[in-house]
Design a protein around this motif. Structure first.
Motif, PDB file in Angstrom:
ATOM      1  N   TRP A 132      11.859   9.465  12.417  1.00 46.59           N
ATOM      2  CA  TRP A 132      12.825   9.595  11.337  1.00 46.59           C
ATOM      3  C   TRP A 132      12.476  10.754  10.418  1.00 46.59           C
ATOM      4  N   CYS A 133      13.509  11.442   9.948  1.00 50.14           N
ATOM      5  CA  CYS A 133      13.348  12.551   9.018  1.00 50.14           C
ATOM      6  C   CYS A 133      14.487  12.462   8.003  1.00 50.14           C
ATOM      7  N   ASP A 134      14.154  12.444   6.721  1.00 50.28           N
ATOM      8  CA  ASP A 134      15.198  12.421   5.697  1.00 50.28           C
ATOM      9  C   ASP A 134      15.799  13.816   5.541  1.00 50.28           C
ATOM     10  N   GLU A 135      16.990  13.834   4.967  1.00 53.68           N
ATOM     11  CA  GLU A 135      17.719  15.095   4.807  1.00 53.68           C
ATOM     12  C   GLU A 135      16.885  16.142   4.077  1.00 53.68           C
ATOM     13  N   ASP A 136      16.264  15.761   2.957  1.00 50.81           N
ATOM     14  CA  ASP A 136      15.484  16.728   2.192  1.00 50.81           C
ATOM     15  C   ASP A 136      14.167  17.082   2.872  1.00 50.81           C
ATOM     16  N   ASP A 137      13.631  16.200   3.739  1.00 51.34           N
ATOM     17  CA  ASP A 137      12.420  16.515   4.494  1.00 51.34           C
ATOM     18  C   ASP A 137      12.695  17.601   5.519  1.00 51.34           C
ATOM     19  N   GLU A 138      13.864  17.531   6.164  1.00 47.35           N
ATOM     20  CA  GLU A 138      14.201  18.501   7.204  1.00 47.35           C
ATOM     21  C   GLU A 138      14.285  19.912   6.618  1.00 47.35           C
TER      22      GLU A 138
END
Length: 153
Positions: free
Chosen positions: A107-113
């Protein structure tokens, strides 16, 4: 009567990743349709049939769908037609079937990407590159077949 394998999912702005947990799968068939229909069928251990079909949240690019059949699971990378984050995996607002779960390891959050360097291929993309060295995807945990392979048996 067919059964449903466990399906783990994660997303990026341009892709959805599905990991279908089905050891020693045979006759694997995966179909991606532009309107967002993902269909899977395979024969598991002892000849038991497994299948499911998902109506994904958005449209996809069938040519951009890749899969890799491993010893313990089938990894699928599905290209979204439009870049962006989906609110959920499925079009339906109902609670997903119990065999569909979030893959927190991928999983990757929008702001992490946005904070990652897009020029460097992520580990997830490498995992879907089509190579299967026979080892597991369980972050260093070895299973008996892997140990026997390491010993040269």
């Amino acid at each position: 009567m067919s059964r449903h394998p466990e399906v783990l999912w994660a997303q990026r702005s341009d892709k959805v990743y599905l990991t279908i947990s089905l050891p020693d799968a045979k006759e694997v068939s995966i179909k991606c349709e532009p309107q967002g229909i993902f269909s899977f069928s395979a024969v598991g251990v002892q000849g038991k049939p497994f299948d499911f079909s998902l109506e994904l949240y958005g449209k996809i690019v069938p040519e951009g769908c890749k899969s890799n059949v491993g010893l313990r699971n089938i990894l699928c990378s599905i290209q979204k037609e439009q870049k962006g984050w989906w609110k959920r995996l499925l079009k339906s607002e109902e609670k997903p079937a119990p065999y569909i779960k979030v893959d927190w390891n991928k999983w990757c959050d929008e702001d992490d990407e946005e904070s990652t360097n897009p020029d460097i291929a992520s580990d997830d993309d490498v995992a879907y590159a089509g190579k299967d060295d026979g080892s597991s995807d369980d972050e260093g945990m070895l299973y008996l077949p892997d140990l026997e392979k390491a010993r040269g048996n």
